[in-house]
Design a protein around this motif. Structure first.
Motif, PDB file in Angstrom:
ATOM      1  N   GLN A  59       0.827  -1.214   0.000  1.00  0.00           N
ATOM      2  CA  GLN A  59       0.000   0.000   0.000  1.00  0.00           C
ATOM      3  C   GLN A  59       0.858   1.259   0.000  1.00  0.00           C
ATOM      4  O   GLN A  59       1.974   1.274   0.516  1.00  0.00           O
ATOM      5  CB  GLN A  59      -0.910   0.037   1.222  1.00  0.00           C
ATOM      6  N   GLY A  60       0.290   2.318  -0.543  1.00  0.00           N
ATOM      7  CA  GLY A  60       0.916   3.631  -0.531  1.00  0.00           C
ATOM      8  C   GLY A  60       0.140   4.575  -1.430  1.00  0.00           C
ATOM      9  O   GLY A  60      -0.647   4.128  -2.271  1.00  0.00           O
ATOM     10  N   PRO A  61       0.340   5.868  -1.271  1.00  0.00           N
ATOM     11  CA  PRO A  61      -0.375   6.832  -2.102  1.00  0.00           C
ATOM     12  C   PRO A  61       0.164   6.833  -3.526  1.00  0.00           C
ATOM     13  O   PRO A  61       1.318   6.492  -3.773  1.00  0.00           O
ATOM     14  CB  PRO A  61      -0.086   8.175  -1.411  1.00  0.00           C
TER      15      PRO A  61
ATOM     16  N   SER B 149       7.977   2.518  11.685  1.00  0.00           N
ATOM     17  CA  SER B 149       8.221   1.074  11.613  1.00  0.00           C
ATOM     18  C   SER B 149       7.966   0.613  10.186  1.00  0.00           C
ATOM     19  O   SER B 149       7.233   1.249   9.436  1.00  0.00           O
ATOM     20  CB  SER B 149       7.321   0.305  12.589  1.00  0.00           C
ATOM     21  N   GLY B 150       8.606  -0.496   9.815  1.00  0.00           N
ATOM     22  CA  GLY B 150       8.444  -1.044   8.483  1.00  0.00           C
ATOM     23  C   GLY B 150       9.489  -0.526   7.518  1.00  0.00           C
ATOM     24  O   GLY B 150      10.505   0.062   7.915  1.00  0.00           O
ATOM     25  N   GLU B 151       9.233  -0.753   6.229  1.00  0.00           N
ATOM     26  CA  GLU B 151      10.160  -0.325   5.173  1.00  0.00           C
ATOM     27  C   GLU B 151       9.376   0.277   4.020  1.00  0.00           C
ATOM     28  O   GLU B 151       8.412  -0.331   3.526  1.00  0.00           O
ATOM     29  CB  GLU B 151      10.989  -1.508   4.670  1.00  0.00           C
ATOM     30  N   ALA B 152       9.785   1.460   3.592  1.00  0.00           N
ATOM     31  CA  ALA B 152       9.117   2.163   2.499  1.00  0.00           C
ATOM     32  C   ALA B 152      10.098   2.423   1.367  1.00  0.00           C
ATOM     33  O   ALA B 152      11.279   2.670   1.607  1.00  0.00           O
ATOM     34  CB  ALA B 152       8.550   3.495   2.979  1.00  0.00           C
ATOM     35  N   GLU B 153       9.582   2.355   0.149  1.00  0.00           N
ATOM     36  CA  GLU B 153      10.359   2.816  -1.004  1.00  0.00           C
ATOM     37  C   GLU B 153       9.736   4.133  -1.448  1.00  0.00           C
ATOM     38  O   GLU B 153       8.538   4.200  -1.732  1.00  0.00           O
ATOM     39  CB  GLU B 153      10.324   1.813  -2.145  1.00  0.00           C
ATOM     40  N   PHE B 154      10.565   5.175  -1.487  1.00  0.00           N
ATOM     41  CA  PHE B 154      10.136   6.512  -1.883  1.00  0.00           C
ATOM     42  C   PHE B 154      10.581   6.781  -3.308  1.00  0.00           C
ATOM     43  O   PHE B 154      11.714   6.464  -3.677  1.00  0.00           O
ATOM     44  CB  PHE B 154      10.770   7.582  -0.980  1.00  0.00           C
TER      45      PHE B 154
ATOM     46  N   VAL C 146       5.667   3.521  -1.070  1.00  0.00           N
ATOM     47  CA  VAL C 146       4.930   2.264  -0.988  1.00  0.00           C
ATOM     48  C   VAL C 146       5.573   1.400   0.090  1.00  0.00           C
ATOM     49  O   VAL C 146       6.795   1.450   0.282  1.00  0.00           O
ATOM     50  CB  VAL C 146       4.893   1.530  -2.357  1.00  0.00           C
ATOM     51  N   ASN C 147       4.752   0.650   0.798  1.00  0.00           N
ATOM     52  CA  ASN C 147       5.240  -0.274   1.809  1.00  0.00           C
ATOM     53  C   ASN C 147       5.849  -1.477   1.079  1.00  0.00           C
ATOM     54  O   ASN C 147       5.136  -2.262   0.468  1.00  0.00           O
ATOM     55  CB  ASN C 147       4.095  -0.724   2.718  1.00  0.00           C
ATOM     56  N   VAL C 148       7.176  -1.618   1.134  1.00  0.00           N
ATOM     57  CA  VAL C 148       7.873  -2.728   0.481  1.00  0.00           C
ATOM     58  C   VAL C 148       8.294  -3.791   1.481  1.00  0.00           C
ATOM     59  O   VAL C 148       8.970  -4.750   1.121  1.00  0.00           O
ATOM     60  CB  VAL C 148       9.089  -2.243  -0.343  1.00  0.00           C
ATOM     61  N   GLY C 149       7.913  -3.630   2.730  1.00  0.00           N
ATOM     62  CA  GLY C 149       8.252  -4.592   3.769  1.00  0.00           C
ATOM     63  C   GLY C 149       7.240  -5.727   3.842  1.00  0.00           C
ATOM     64  O   GLY C 149       6.287  -5.795   3.057  1.00  0.00           O
ATOM     65  N   THR C 150       7.451  -6.602   4.807  1.00  0.00           N
ATOM     66  CA  THR C 150       6.559  -7.744   4.996  1.00  0.00           C
ATOM     67  C   THR C 150       5.499  -7.493   6.071  1.00  0.00           C
ATOM     68  O   THR C 150       4.563  -8.268   6.210  1.00  0.00           O
ATOM     69  CB  THR C 150       7.364  -9.002   5.385  1.00  0.00           C
ATOM     70  N   GLY C 151       5.647  -6.412   6.832  1.00  0.00           N
ATOM     71  CA  GLY C 151       4.685  -6.055   7.871  1.00  0.00           C
ATOM     72  C   GLY C 151       4.116  -4.671   7.616  1.00  0.00           C
ATOM     73  O   GLY C 151       4.297  -4.095   6.542  1.00  0.00           O
ATOM     74  N   ARG C 152       3.454  -4.148   8.609  1.00  0.00           N
ATOM     75  CA  ARG C 152       2.866  -2.814   8.490  1.00  0.00           C
ATOM     76  C   ARG C 152       3.934  -1.733   8.381  1.00  0.00           C
ATOM     77  O   ARG C 152       5.010  -1.844   8.967  1.00  0.00           O
ATOM     78  CB  ARG C 152       1.996  -2.516   9.703  1.00  0.00           C
ATOM     79  N   LEU C 153       3.587  -0.671   7.669  1.00  0.00           N
ATOM     80  CA  LEU C 153       4.415   0.529   7.566  1.00  0.00           C
ATOM     81  C   LEU C 153       3.720   1.621   8.356  1.00  0.00           C
ATOM     82  O   LEU C 153       2.567   1.967   8.076  1.00  0.00           O
ATOM     83  CB  LEU C 153       4.559   0.970   6.110  1.00  0.00           C
ATOM     84  N   GLU C 154       4.412   2.149   9.367  1.00  0.00           N
ATOM     85  CA  GLU C 154       3.901   3.292  10.115  1.00  0.00           C
ATOM     86  C   GLU C 154       4.829   4.454   9.821  1.00  0.00           C
ATOM     87  O   GLU C 154       6.042   4.366  10.039  1.00  0.00           O
ATOM     88  CB  GLU C 154       3.854   2.987  11.608  1.00  0.00           C
ATOM     89  N   ILE C 155       4.247   5.522   9.309  1.00  0.00           N
ATOM     90  CA  ILE C 155       5.030   6.662   8.864  1.00  0.00           C
ATOM     91  C   ILE C 155       4.254   7.946   9.168  1.00  0.00           C
ATOM     92  O   ILE C 155       3.020   7.961   9.102  1.00  0.00           O
ATOM     93  CB  ILE C 155       5.333   6.510   7.353  1.00  0.00           C
TER      94      ILE C 155
ATOM     95  N   GLU D  53      -1.446  10.036 -10.172  1.00  0.00           N
ATOM     96  CA  GLU D  53      -1.761   8.637 -10.477  1.00  0.00           C
ATOM     97  C   GLU D  53      -2.489   8.029  -9.289  1.00  0.00           C
ATOM     98  O   GLU D  53      -2.481   8.579  -8.191  1.00  0.00           O
ATOM     99  CB  GLU D  53      -0.503   7.834 -10.816  1.00  0.00           C
ATOM    100  N   GLU D  54      -3.077   6.867  -9.508  1.00  0.00           N
ATOM    101  CA  GLU D  54      -3.839   6.150  -8.479  1.00  0.00           C
ATOM    102  C   GLU D  54      -2.937   5.601  -7.386  1.00  0.00           C
ATOM    103  O   GLU D  54      -1.750   5.363  -7.603  1.00  0.00           O
ATOM    104  CB  GLU D  54      -4.590   4.975  -9.121  1.00  0.00           C
ATOM    105  N   ALA D  55      -3.533   5.356  -6.232  1.00  0.00           N
ATOM    106  CA  ALA D  55      -2.811   4.779  -5.077  1.00  0.00           C
ATOM    107  C   ALA D  55      -2.513   3.307  -5.316  1.00  0.00           C
ATOM    108  O   ALA D  55      -3.176   2.649  -6.116  1.00  0.00           O
ATOM    109  CB  ALA D  55      -3.635   4.937  -3.812  1.00  0.00           C
TER     110      ALA D  55
END
Length: 116
Positions: free
Chosen positions: A40-42, A57-62, A88-97, A112-114
């Motif tokens: 998930q991500g915008p 927490s988690g891992e995001a790709e910007f 976008v959350n590229v991790g295996t768990g939740r992304l808290e940002i 563009e769409e989420a």
């Protein structure tokens, strides 16, 4: 003077992301408290001011402009005004940002769409 805004649990099936619009509370900044599942991500969007992300927490790709970077818990990423960006959350768990908007209300144009 001060104001305390208490957290409430979202309704089942509702987004876990919380939006704080500063102008509604006498503040000069606004932010999103994001809680995303993997994938998930915008969508790609732009703001007329800087945006600062604090990964809790988690891992995001910007994606900021044409560049990509990854960030994990404790990292801070800053995107310039008027540059299209997304994460976008590229991790295996939740992304808290925390997505901090340098404005008293959120102004964003989606390009563009989420994801997710």
């Amino acid at each position: 003077m001060y104001e305390v805004i208490r957290r409430t649990e979202p309704k089942p099936g509702a987004s876990r992301t919380v939006l704080f619009q500063g102008n509604e509370h006498g503040s000069q900044v606004s932010f999103f408290l994001v809680d995303n599942d993997p994938g998930q991500g915008p969508g790609l969007h732009v703001h007329p001011y800087t945006e600062t992300w604090v990964v809790r927490s988690g891992e995001a790709e910007f994606t900021v402009g044409r560049e990509k970077t990854r960030a994990t818990a404790g990292d801070i990423v800053v995107g310039a005004a008027n540059i299209p960006h997304k994460f976008v959350n590229v991790g295996t768990g939740r992304l808290e940002i925390v997505c901090i908007h340098a404005n008293d209300h959120v102004v964003q144009e989606f390009l563009e769409e989420a994801n997710g």
